[in-house]
Scaffold this motif. Sequence first.
Motif, PDB file in Angstrom:
ATOM      1  N   ASP A  93      -6.350   0.734  -2.094  1.00 46.10           N
ATOM      2  CA  ASP A  93      -5.295   1.088  -3.004  1.00 46.10           C
ATOM      3  C   ASP A  93      -5.258   0.203  -4.236  1.00 46.10           C
ATOM      4  O   ASP A  93      -4.478   0.439  -5.143  1.00 46.10           O
ATOM      5  CB  ASP A  93      -3.950   1.013  -2.302  1.00 46.10           C
ATOM      6  CG  ASP A  93      -3.915   2.000  -1.146  1.00 46.10           C
ATOM      7  OD1 ASP A  93      -3.860   1.542  -0.009  1.00 46.10           O
ATOM      8  OD2 ASP A  93      -3.955   3.205  -1.433  1.00 46.10           O
TER       9      ASP A  93
ATOM     10  N   ARG B 142      15.896  11.761  11.856  1.00 45.44           N
ATOM     11  CA  ARG B 142      14.840  10.763  11.938  1.00 45.44           C
ATOM     12  C   ARG B 142      15.257   9.421  11.333  1.00 45.44           C
ATOM     13  O   ARG B 142      14.992   8.364  11.893  1.00 45.44           O
ATOM     14  CB  ARG B 142      13.586  11.278  11.241  1.00 45.44           C
ATOM     15  CG  ARG B 142      12.369  10.437  11.558  1.00 45.44           C
ATOM     16  CD  ARG B 142      11.116  11.136  11.170  1.00 45.44           C
ATOM     17  NE  ARG B 142      11.078  11.335   9.725  1.00 45.44           N
ATOM     18  CZ  ARG B 142       9.978  11.640   9.064  1.00 45.44           C
ATOM     19  NH1 ARG B 142       8.848  11.786   9.714  1.00 45.44           N
ATOM     20  NH2 ARG B 142       9.988  11.824   7.782  1.00 45.44           N
TER      21      ARG B 142
ATOM     22  N   ALA C 116       2.338   1.907  -3.273  1.00 46.36           N
ATOM     23  CA  ALA C 116       1.385   2.498  -4.219  1.00 46.36           C
ATOM     24  C   ALA C 116       1.339   4.005  -4.030  1.00 46.36           C
ATOM     25  O   ALA C 116       1.367   4.772  -5.002  1.00 46.36           O
ATOM     26  CB  ALA C 116       0.004   1.881  -4.015  1.00 46.36           C
TER      27      ALA C 116
ATOM     28  N   HIS D 227      14.849  15.609   9.489  1.00 42.63           N
ATOM     29  CA  HIS D 227      14.775  14.471   8.591  1.00 42.63           C
ATOM     30  C   HIS D 227      16.016  13.597   8.742  1.00 42.63           C
ATOM     31  O   HIS D 227      15.929  12.368   8.845  1.00 42.63           O
ATOM     32  CB  HIS D 227      14.653  14.974   7.165  1.00 42.63           C
ATOM     33  CG  HIS D 227      14.456  13.878   6.196  1.00 42.63           C
ATOM     34  ND1 HIS D 227      13.229  13.255   6.056  1.00 42.63           N
ATOM     35  CD2 HIS D 227      15.306  13.260   5.352  1.00 42.63           C
ATOM     36  CE1 HIS D 227      13.365  12.307   5.157  1.00 42.63           C
ATOM     37  NE2 HIS D 227      14.598  12.294   4.717  1.00 42.63           N
TER      38      HIS D 227
ATOM     39  N   LYS E 255      -5.753  11.672  -8.730  1.00 42.37           N
ATOM     40  CA  LYS E 255      -4.761  10.639  -8.502  1.00 42.37           C
ATOM     41  C   LYS E 255      -5.353   9.418  -7.807  1.00 42.37           C
ATOM     42  O   LYS E 255      -4.787   8.338  -7.858  1.00 42.37           O
ATOM     43  CB  LYS E 255      -3.628  11.213  -7.650  1.00 42.37           C
ATOM     44  CG  LYS E 255      -2.344  11.340  -8.430  1.00 42.37           C
ATOM     45  CD  LYS E 255      -1.237  11.716  -7.492  1.00 42.37           C
ATOM     46  CE  LYS E 255      -1.330  13.158  -7.091  1.00 42.37           C
ATOM     47  NZ  LYS E 255      -0.450  13.468  -5.995  1.00 42.37           N
TER      48      LYS E 255
ATOM     49  N   GLU F  36      -3.589  15.819   1.101  1.00 44.56           N
ATOM     50  CA  GLU F  36      -4.094  14.898   0.114  1.00 44.56           C
ATOM     51  C   GLU F  36      -5.607  14.834   0.237  1.00 44.56           C
ATOM     52  O   GLU F  36      -6.175  15.101   1.285  1.00 44.56           O
ATOM     53  CB  GLU F  36      -3.518  13.503   0.352  1.00 44.56           C
ATOM     54  CG  GLU F  36      -2.067  13.409  -0.036  1.00 44.56           C
ATOM     55  CD  GLU F  36      -1.435  12.167   0.516  1.00 44.56           C
ATOM     56  OE1 GLU F  36      -2.007  11.093   0.322  1.00 44.56           O
ATOM     57  OE2 GLU F  36      -0.395  12.286   1.165  1.00 44.56           O
TER      58      GLU F  36
ATOM     59  N   LYS G 219       7.207  21.913   8.336  1.00 42.16           N
ATOM     60  CA  LYS G 219       6.613  21.715   7.008  1.00 42.16           C
ATOM     61  C   LYS G 219       5.414  22.621   6.828  1.00 42.16           C
ATOM     62  O   LYS G 219       5.266  23.282   5.814  1.00 42.16           O
ATOM     63  CB  LYS G 219       6.168  20.264   6.853  1.00 42.16           C
ATOM     64  CG  LYS G 219       7.133  19.424   6.070  1.00 42.16           C
ATOM     65  CD  LYS G 219       6.492  18.087   5.817  1.00 42.16           C
ATOM     66  CE  LYS G 219       7.482  16.972   5.786  1.00 42.16           C
ATOM     67  NZ  LYS G 219       6.832  15.695   6.024  1.00 42.16           N
TER      68      LYS G 219
ATOM     69  N   ARG H 132       1.714  19.366   2.021  1.00 41.01           N
ATOM     70  CA  ARG H 132       0.647  19.262   1.033  1.00 41.01           C
ATOM     71  C   ARG H 132      -0.415  18.325   1.554  1.00 41.01           C
ATOM     72  O   ARG H 132      -0.124  17.287   2.144  1.00 41.01           O
ATOM     73  CB  ARG H 132       1.203  18.744  -0.286  1.00 41.01           C
ATOM     74  CG  ARG H 132       1.742  19.851  -1.145  1.00 41.01           C
ATOM     75  CD  ARG H 132       2.057  19.366  -2.518  1.00 41.01           C
ATOM     76  NE  ARG H 132       0.856  18.872  -3.201  1.00 41.01           N
ATOM     77  CZ  ARG H 132       0.896  18.379  -4.428  1.00 41.01           C
ATOM     78  NH1 ARG H 132       2.025  18.305  -5.069  1.00 41.01           N
ATOM     79  NH2 ARG H 132      -0.201  17.946  -5.005  1.00 41.01           N
TER      80      ARG H 132
ATOM     81  N   VAL I 167       5.389  23.767   2.931  1.00 42.59           N
ATOM     82  CA  VAL I 167       5.726  22.597   2.123  1.00 42.59           C
ATOM     83  C   VAL I 167       4.648  21.528   2.249  1.00 42.59           C
ATOM     84  O   VAL I 167       4.435  20.733   1.346  1.00 42.59           O
ATOM     85  CB  VAL I 167       7.091  22.016   2.568  1.00 42.59           C
ATOM     86  CG1 VAL I 167       7.479  20.861   1.692  1.00 42.59           C
ATOM     87  CG2 VAL I 167       8.149  23.091   2.536  1.00 42.59           C
TER      88      VAL I 167
ATOM     89  N   LEU J  39      -5.066  11.078   6.745  1.00 40.95           N
ATOM     90  CA  LEU J  39      -3.880  10.899   7.588  1.00 40.95           C
ATOM     91  C   LEU J  39      -3.750  12.041   8.585  1.00 40.95           C
ATOM     92  O   LEU J  39      -3.500  11.834   9.766  1.00 40.95           O
ATOM     93  CB  LEU J  39      -2.628  10.842   6.717  1.00 40.95           C
ATOM     94  CG  LEU J  39      -2.274   9.486   6.146  1.00 40.95           C
ATOM     95  CD1 LEU J  39      -1.081   9.612   5.228  1.00 40.95           C
ATOM     96  CD2 LEU J  39      -1.991   8.495   7.266  1.00 40.95           C
ATOM     97  N   ARG J  40      -3.958  13.233   8.089  1.00 42.23           N
ATOM     98  CA  ARG J  40      -3.811  14.415   8.935  1.00 42.23           C
ATOM     99  C   ARG J  40      -4.936  14.505   9.947  1.00 42.23           C
ATOM    100  O   ARG J  40      -4.719  14.868  11.103  1.00 42.23           O
ATOM    101  CB  ARG J  40      -3.771  15.680   8.075  1.00 42.23           C
ATOM    102  CG  ARG J  40      -2.602  15.740   7.133  1.00 42.23           C
ATOM    103  CD  ARG J  40      -1.301  15.810   7.882  1.00 42.23           C
ATOM    104  NE  ARG J  40      -0.178  15.455   7.015  1.00 42.23           N
ATOM    105  CZ  ARG J  40       0.989  15.059   7.456  1.00 42.23           C
ATOM    106  NH1 ARG J  40       1.195  14.924   8.768  1.00 42.23           N
ATOM    107  NH2 ARG J  40       1.950  14.768   6.624  1.00 42.23           N
TER     108      ARG J  40
ATOM    109  N   ASN K  49       0.829  -1.216   0.000  1.00 37.39           N
ATOM    110  CA  ASN K  49       0.000   0.000   0.000  1.00 37.39           C
ATOM    111  C   ASN K  49       0.857   1.256   0.000  1.00 37.39           C
ATOM    112  O   ASN K  49       0.601   2.201  -0.757  1.00 37.39           O
ATOM    113  CB  ASN K  49      -0.917   0.005   1.220  1.00 37.39           C
ATOM    114  CG  ASN K  49      -2.034  -1.002   1.074  1.00 37.39           C
ATOM    115  OD1 ASN K  49      -2.204  -1.574  -0.014  1.00 37.39           O
ATOM    116  ND2 ASN K  49      -2.777  -1.245   2.141  1.00 37.39           N
TER     117      ASN K  49
END
Lengths: 152, 902
Positions: B688, B382, A99, B379, B532, B439, B430, B437, B435, B483-484, A96
């Motif tokens: 997915d 991490r 993807a 980053h 997308k 979804e 971010k 973004r 930066v 997700l957010r 997943n």
Amino acid sequence: MSSVLQLQRQFIDYTTSLHNEGYLDNQFTELQKLQDESNPDFVTEVVSMYFEDSDKLLNNLTTALQQRNVDYKQVDAHAHQFKGSSSSIGAKRVTNVCAHFKGFCEAKNLDGCLRCLQQVKQEYIFFRNKLEALFRLEQQILQAGGSVPMVE
Amino acid sequence: MVHEMEDEHVSDMEVEVLSSMWPEDIDEAGKKFNVEKPGVHDNMLDDLAFVEEPSIVDFKRLVELTSYSEKGSSQLAYLVKNWEYKQENAIRLLREELDNLSKQQCQVELKKLEIYEQHRFEENHGGDKRPISVLHEAYEIFQNVPRKRNDVVVENKQLEIDAEYDTVAYWKQQAVQMGKLLEESVRREQTLLEKLEESIENLEKQSSPVEELSQILKRADNFLHFVLQNAPVVIGHQDKELRYRFIYNHFPSLREEDIIGKTDVEIFKGGGVKESQDFKREVLERGLPAKREITFETELFGAKTFLIYVEPVFSKDGEKIGVNYMGMELTDQVKKREKMAKLREEIAVQKAKETELNKTIHITEETMRAKQMLATMSHEIRSPLSGVVSMAEILSTTKLDKDQKQLLSVMLSSGDLVLQLINDILDLSKVESGVMRLEATKFRPREVIKHVLQSAAASLKKMLILEGHVADDVPLEVIGDVLRIRQILTNLISNAIKFTHQGKVQIKLYVIANPYPECQLEHKINEDDLAKNGHEDNESHSHESVVWIRCDVKDTGIGIPETALPNLFKKYMQAAVDTARKYGGTGLGLAICKQLVELMGGKLTVSSKVDCGSTFTFILPHKVSHACDSSDDTDEYVDLADNESTDDDISCGFFQFQPHSLGSVFTNGSGNAHKVNKTKDISLIDDDLSCFDTSSGPESSSKCNSENENTNCKSETHKVNTKESHDDLPMVSCSPSDEHSSRNILEVSKSETKPKILLVEDHVVNIMVARRMMRQLNQDMDVVNNGAEAVQAVHRCNYDLILMDVCMPVMDGLEATRLIRSFEKAGNWDEARKAGVELEDSHSYDQIVKGPRKRIPIIAMTANAMSESAEECFANCMDSFVTKPVTLQGLKQCLEQYLGVI
């Protein structure tokens, strides 16, 4: 014998939980089905091959994304391979994330790619841990003289 | 002899006086003005047309002025004085001569021959401190008057007497000579007297002084005209009441009668008139000359700026009788000056702006760099850290003794904490640097609530009840960055749990009206992101509306003091100093939540009461897609669910988790909620994967049921149902075929020679799996790793079936298929060679057999990504496709279909 039963029970529970938590999907069951007397270590073989390959792929991905000018096509190809092999193994969560990864490659979104790389690494490591634990359990069952139960 | 000398004297004197009075011509005057090119001067003057019109003169007044004003009178007086003086001088000289003579006579008479006399005239001149006329220095038309007589030498001739001194003869001789001298003197005196009379007569006959004066004045006037004729100057005189008495203007726009006798205010109207009048009055009152620049805005002239010079005029007694006024137009100069000033000002402003901008840019750059660095560093930190944590996790699964386990658990929890902190910082930087973004994916709010609560419950170490209420009107599916949203919810929930020691933590979800109805919602989610996410979204795209969902996260915890509320959402801020010590945490969580909510176009607020609990509320706009693609699937279950869940009280989603019973007490509220769970499960799988997977039912549905198994006691029945309902669904990958017949054929073919199968696949794992599956199906196959190799293999050998991966390095499956098809059609490999595939010539079919070849079935293996769609496979002359990951079943069906008919 009771310990074998207990181990078998544990194995079934663990496999089920892996399915439930989305680490594994039915493709893994498919692989297990392909294993028989003639090929007693098929799953382990495939999976360790997968691990080898994945380590390489993750390395490639990391390097590719560290380039000054990221070649998204190449990253996408790697991600695609990773997705393909993961799906063949039944590593659902890794698949997943791959993807998603591909999506970010298409969008040429470096940030998303990096995030996905982290995610995919994490998922991969989780998956690896879980499977290794599973194989250990399998070994224990076999050592105790039991047979590995099939989990549908 | 003496007589002659005297005559010379007189004539000399006369000449001198006359020449000194008048210059012979203007040329001489010109020289005095230092006019250059004296040769052309005459002509120049001829050319000058002395136009008298511009000068508007109140002659009466001018006369009055000249006679009454101190200046005028002094000027006249000076002229007259000069003249008088010259006349007087002449007379005086004569008189002196006379005196001289008479003195000499006396001397002679008194016989004081030894006495010599020298006459010097000390004139007291120029003590005049009165204002000097313009005519004086500049003109000097008067030649210098001789200040003193040339040495008037009286010849004292030594009388020559031949006779012996003090004799009779001597004295006689002396007497005779003396008599002669006397006679001579008398005669001379006579002549002088005559001359004097003649002179006086002459003077009377000569032109009067007025005439001369007016001539002088005319010259002065001409000169002034000559100088001023083109000057943009206005000259005037105004009396005590500031009425014009005289004005000179070279470009007059008013007639004389319009001006003379009037004041400025009476003549003009508009801006500046009053000011000039006041200024003149001020000068008049103060008695001192002054200059000022005044801008007029009159109907007559428009906007004009004048430099005005005003001086007071006094009468002989020192009384003020008016002002002289002189103005020069400066409009253009003023405009230029103003332009310059403006320009300079602009330049200054621009410079200041530039400096300011540079400063800002500098600061911004610094900030950006700092943020960028923070992000990069986070980053960089991490990656290795997650490695450490992961390894620790792996380590924890190995055999360890108790102490080691304990140490490891501390290590893990610390590692997790640092990881969390770094993730937080990364997120924050971010969001702040823009930066981040978002979804846009479809998700089910109930699902999210359930999952968040579930995972919170999993790690719950307190006796707390976790509840989730989802109102009826909340749509089943909304679009957003799940997700957010999950991140926000998790953050708020964990926060709530952290600060709550007993009671419960609740999430409530309900729809509210648009809080900003007047302004159009700014969609942060762009269309590209939507597209997308695959077909499903594309289909439902058109029926979108926005719904505002409010989420309350309520706890019964320690609460937040009111004073701490304003700082709550600030970075690195916690309610109290000791909070961090007591409860841990980075103080970034809420800041991130707020930033994320705001990024998504919503709002995060909090209300709290100490010791009673806090409620964090956020509202977010969500797009809703009305096209329900999974409705077909769900319908089947709605009935079932409704039948079984009859005791449900309310029609809203309700989840409850109690301590130490992770998930097991999870209850489904109503039929409605039940339905939600069902639909979700179906679509969860195809998250997915594309629609192909959805319809290749059995595996997916069984999957979803097994997932449900331990949380839902009713799932067993469903599982059966789902299985049944999906078992008869055909694989999309293979066209439906009669299973029996194909199986028979397969058996037949098996008994004969084994078919030659080629697998084109670049990935080892896939190859291994596929090879194993083939063995299971009792088939052998060759394997090559890319399209070019496939072409070479087909060139070398005859295959009955090709399984072709689509996405491969060197040459992809589509291109390889095209080349193989081209060979089959043309009977040669020209196309392949053109494409750069190296083929051995010696053993090639195309040289032996010409003409079309048998068509090899080529089955694509696709991962269902957009890039390798079924349409594309068919368009490239592939026969069919199997989806990846390849299953035994799929492979079997495929072989049955294509090898069964060989």
